[in-house]
Each structure stands twice: as structure tokens, then as C-alpha cells.
Design a protein around this motif. Sequence first.
Motif, PDB file in Angstrom:
ATOM      1  N   MET A   1       0.971  -1.204  -0.037  1.00  8.87           N
ATOM      2  CA  MET A   1       0.093   0.015   0.078  1.00  8.87           C
ATOM      3  C   MET A   1       0.945   1.225   0.032  1.00  8.87           C
ATOM      4  O   MET A   1       2.055   1.254   0.684  1.00  8.87           O
ATOM      5  N   ALA A   2       0.362   2.168  -0.811  1.00  6.53           N
ATOM      6  CA  ALA A   2       1.305   3.452  -0.708  1.00  6.53           C
ATOM      7  C   ALA A   2       0.597   4.628  -0.395  1.00  6.53           C
ATOM      8  O   ALA A   2      -0.846   4.359  -0.424  1.00  6.53           O
ATOM      9  N   ASP A   3       1.150   5.802   0.033  1.00  3.63           N
ATOM     10  CA  ASP A   3       0.106   6.766   0.294  1.00  3.63           C
ATOM     11  C   ASP A   3      -0.335   7.436  -0.769  1.00  3.63           C
ATOM     12  O   ASP A   3      -0.242   7.422  -2.056  1.00  3.63           O
ATOM     13  N   ASN A   4      -1.668   8.204  -0.610  1.00  2.00           N
ATOM     14  CA  ASN A   4      -2.211   8.742  -1.817  1.00  2.00           C
ATOM     15  C   ASN A   4      -1.815  10.371  -2.043  1.00  2.00           C
ATOM     16  O   ASN A   4      -2.574  10.793  -2.985  1.00  2.00           O
ATOM     17  N   ILE A   5      -0.709  10.613  -1.565  1.00  2.00           N
ATOM     18  CA  ILE A   5      -0.260  11.937  -1.857  1.00  2.00           C
ATOM     19  C   ILE A   5       1.201  12.026  -2.587  1.00  2.00           C
ATOM     20  O   ILE A   5       1.569  13.055  -2.996  1.00  2.00           O
ATOM     21  N   GLY A   6       1.773  10.811  -2.914  1.00  2.00           N
ATOM     22  CA  GLY A   6       3.097  10.655  -3.717  1.00  2.00           C
ATOM     23  C   GLY A   6       4.078  11.013  -2.809  1.00  2.00           C
ATOM     24  O   GLY A   6       5.336  11.099  -3.231  1.00  2.00           O
ATOM     25  N   LEU A   7       3.976  11.259  -1.391  1.00  2.00           N
ATOM     26  CA  LEU A   7       5.265  11.686  -0.730  1.00  2.00           C
ATOM     27  C   LEU A   7       6.264  10.592  -0.466  1.00  2.00           C
ATOM     28  O   LEU A   7       7.302  10.780  -0.190  1.00  2.00           O
ATOM     29  N   ARG A   8       5.727   9.387  -0.089  1.00  2.00           N
ATOM     30  CA  ARG A   8       6.368   8.381   0.156  1.00  2.00           C
ATOM     31  C   ARG A   8       7.747   8.134  -0.732  1.00  2.00           C
ATOM     32  O   ARG A   8       8.942   7.877  -0.383  1.00  2.00           O
ATOM     33  N   ALA A   9       7.555   8.440  -2.187  1.00  2.07           N
ATOM     34  CA  ALA A   9       8.722   8.452  -3.027  1.00  2.07           C
ATOM     35  C   ALA A   9       9.598   9.708  -2.701  1.00  2.07           C
ATOM     36  O   ALA A   9      11.025   9.199  -2.570  1.00  2.07           O
ATOM     37  N   ILE A  10       9.338  10.736  -2.424  1.00  2.50           N
ATOM     38  CA  ILE A  10      10.161  11.802  -2.008  1.00  2.50           C
ATOM     39  C   ILE A  10      10.711  11.471  -0.850  1.00  2.50           C
ATOM     40  O   ILE A  10      12.166  11.682  -0.481  1.00  2.50           O
ATOM     41  N   PHE A  11      10.316  11.005   0.297  1.00  2.00           N
ATOM     42  CA  PHE A  11      10.684  10.367   1.510  1.00  2.00           C
ATOM     43  C   PHE A  11      11.755   9.519   1.118  1.00  2.00           C
ATOM     44  O   PHE A  11      12.733   9.778   1.682  1.00  2.00           O
ATOM     45  N   ASP A  12      11.512   8.518   0.606  1.00  3.38           N
ATOM     46  CA  ASP A  12      12.668   7.635   0.180  1.00  3.38           C
ATOM     47  C   ASP A  12      13.768   8.269  -0.497  1.00  3.38           C
ATOM     48  O   ASP A  12      15.039   7.935  -0.229  1.00  3.38           O
ATOM     49  N   LEU A  13      13.727   9.089  -1.450  1.00  3.85           N
ATOM     50  CA  LEU A  13      14.733   9.872  -2.127  1.00  3.85           C
ATOM     51  C   LEU A  13      15.395  10.796  -1.291  1.00  3.85           C
ATOM     52  O   LEU A  13      16.806  10.793  -1.258  1.00  3.85           O
ATOM     53  N   LEU A  15      15.938   9.815   2.127  1.00  7.78           N
ATOM     54  CA  LEU A  15      16.482   9.096   3.072  1.00  7.78           C
ATOM     55  C   LEU A  15      17.675   8.464   2.141  1.00  7.78           C
ATOM     56  O   LEU A  15      18.687   8.097   3.084  1.00  7.78           O
ATOM     57  N   ARG A  16      17.353   7.972   1.205  1.00  5.58           N
ATOM     58  CA  ARG A  16      18.605   6.802   0.740  1.00  5.58           C
ATOM     59  C   ARG A  16      19.151   7.304  -0.809  1.00  5.58           C
ATOM     60  O   ARG A  16      19.939   6.599  -0.959  1.00  5.58           O
ATOM     61  N   LYS A  17      18.226   8.071  -1.490  1.00  7.02           N
ATOM     62  CA  LYS A  17      18.674   8.024  -2.883  1.00  7.02           C
ATOM     63  C   LYS A  17      19.230   9.405  -3.258  1.00  7.02           C
ATOM     64  O   LYS A  17      20.120  10.133  -2.867  1.00  7.02           O
ATOM     65  N   ASP A  18      18.720   9.857  -4.540  1.00  2.46           N
ATOM     66  CA  ASP A  18      19.164  10.930  -5.088  1.00  2.46           C
ATOM     67  C   ASP A  18      18.993  12.511  -4.402  1.00  2.46           C
ATOM     68  O   ASP A  18      19.794  13.199  -4.347  1.00  2.46           O
ATOM     69  N   ILE A  19      17.937  12.588  -3.724  1.00  2.00           N
ATOM     70  CA  ILE A  19      18.042  13.789  -2.952  1.00  2.00           C
ATOM     71  C   ILE A  19      19.176  13.904  -1.939  1.00  2.00           C
ATOM     72  O   ILE A  19      19.704  14.609  -1.512  1.00  2.00           O
ATOM     73  N   ARG A  20      19.322  12.363  -1.112  1.00  2.00           N
ATOM     74  CA  ARG A  20      20.359  12.528  -0.179  1.00  2.00           C
ATOM     75  C   ARG A  20      21.622  12.609  -0.971  1.00  2.00           C
ATOM     76  O   ARG A  20      22.535  13.338  -0.155  1.00  2.00           O
ATOM     77  N   THR A  21      22.116  12.101  -1.943  1.00  2.00           N
ATOM     78  CA  THR A  21      23.276  12.286  -2.581  1.00  2.00           C
ATOM     79  C   THR A  21      23.640  13.690  -2.985  1.00  2.00           C
ATOM     80  O   THR A  21      24.688  14.255  -2.848  1.00  2.00           O
ATOM     81  N   ARG A  22      22.507  14.437  -3.410  1.00  2.00           N
ATOM     82  CA  ARG A  22      22.610  15.863  -3.598  1.00  2.00           C
ATOM     83  C   ARG A  22      22.879  16.747  -2.443  1.00  2.00           C
ATOM     84  O   ARG A  22      23.644  17.667  -2.528  1.00  2.00           O
TER      85      ARG A  22
END
Length: 177
Positions: A1-13, A15-22
Motif C-alpha cells: 500500500m502506498a500513500d495517496n499523496i505521492g510523498l513516500r517516493a520523496i521520503f525515500d529519495l 533518506l536513501r537516494k537522489d536527494i540524499r546524494t545531492r
Amino acid sequence: MADNIGLRAIFDLYLRKDIRTRINDGKIKRLLVIVVNAKAESPGDLDRSESPPSLMTVAYKTCTIAMDSYSFETVEGFRNLIEERIRMQEVNHACQTILDRHASDGFRIPQLAGGSMKLGIVDISFDGLPDPQEKAYFNGLPTSFSLTADQIQKLIDVGGRLLADNPDFREFMKDAF
């Protein structure tokens, strides 16, 4: 199940990926996440009938209530993450200030990855509308792709107004330019 606002993807970025790297590379100086929760709260009428709700109605309600809870949890979790980062930056700065005042060797506390970037999270929804009639109008709109041009324009207008009136957004934008 995922949230209906699309924030989970940003949250993950974050914590772990593209945003964190930048952030770690110092490429992000300011980060504002705007959460637009356009869920509509149509007035429930399940309690207006002597007949029990159908299995499909119960399944739908169960799913949407769980989804809303997960969305709330995601927003709060991300807000806590941002607030923790801000506190860490403040503690780092306060410790350095004390060192500068009392130590003569010029020691510098290592900066957090990304330095003292400015962070914020803004959460807007129809709940922010003060006028009950206006709130009822927007909550009554269908969540579909069959809105009229007038309804779409009203949504654009109210979204801009909700954002401009949001205290977290105004605070973040104070020193934007």
C-alpha cells in the motif's frame, strides 16, 4: 500500500537516494517539500439508513481510511525527519558558537552533509479553508478526470490561495530572494 499523496517516493529519495546524494554533495541549498493532499471528504451517509452497508461499501471505506492513515503517517514522519535535521543544524551552530567563545585553537566542528541548508515542509489541504461552505464545495468535488473547466479553475485558484496563506510556506519564503 502506498500513500495517496505521492510523498513516500520523496521520503525515500531524501533518506536513501537522489536527494540524499545531492545534499551530501552540497548541491541542495534549500529544500521545500509541498504536500498537496486533495482528498475529498464527502459527507458520510452510512448512518442514515437502517440497512447495513454492502460488502463493497465496507471494503471501499476500509481501504480509504487505511490509505488516509498511511498518508498522515508519511507526512508526519517526513515532517519529523525535516525537524530533526533543522535541530541538528541548530545544535551544530550552537556548539560552534560556544567553542569560538571559549577555545583559542580555532577548531571547527565538521558541518553536517549539506551544511546549513534551509529545509521546510508545507502541508495544504481543503481542511485549511476557513469558510465551511467553500470547504464543503471542494470536498464535494469528485476525485476523477471529469471535472469541468470551471471546477478546474476553482481548484487552481484555491490551491494558490491555500499555499500563499500557509504560515509554513510564508516563513520559508521570507528570505527566498
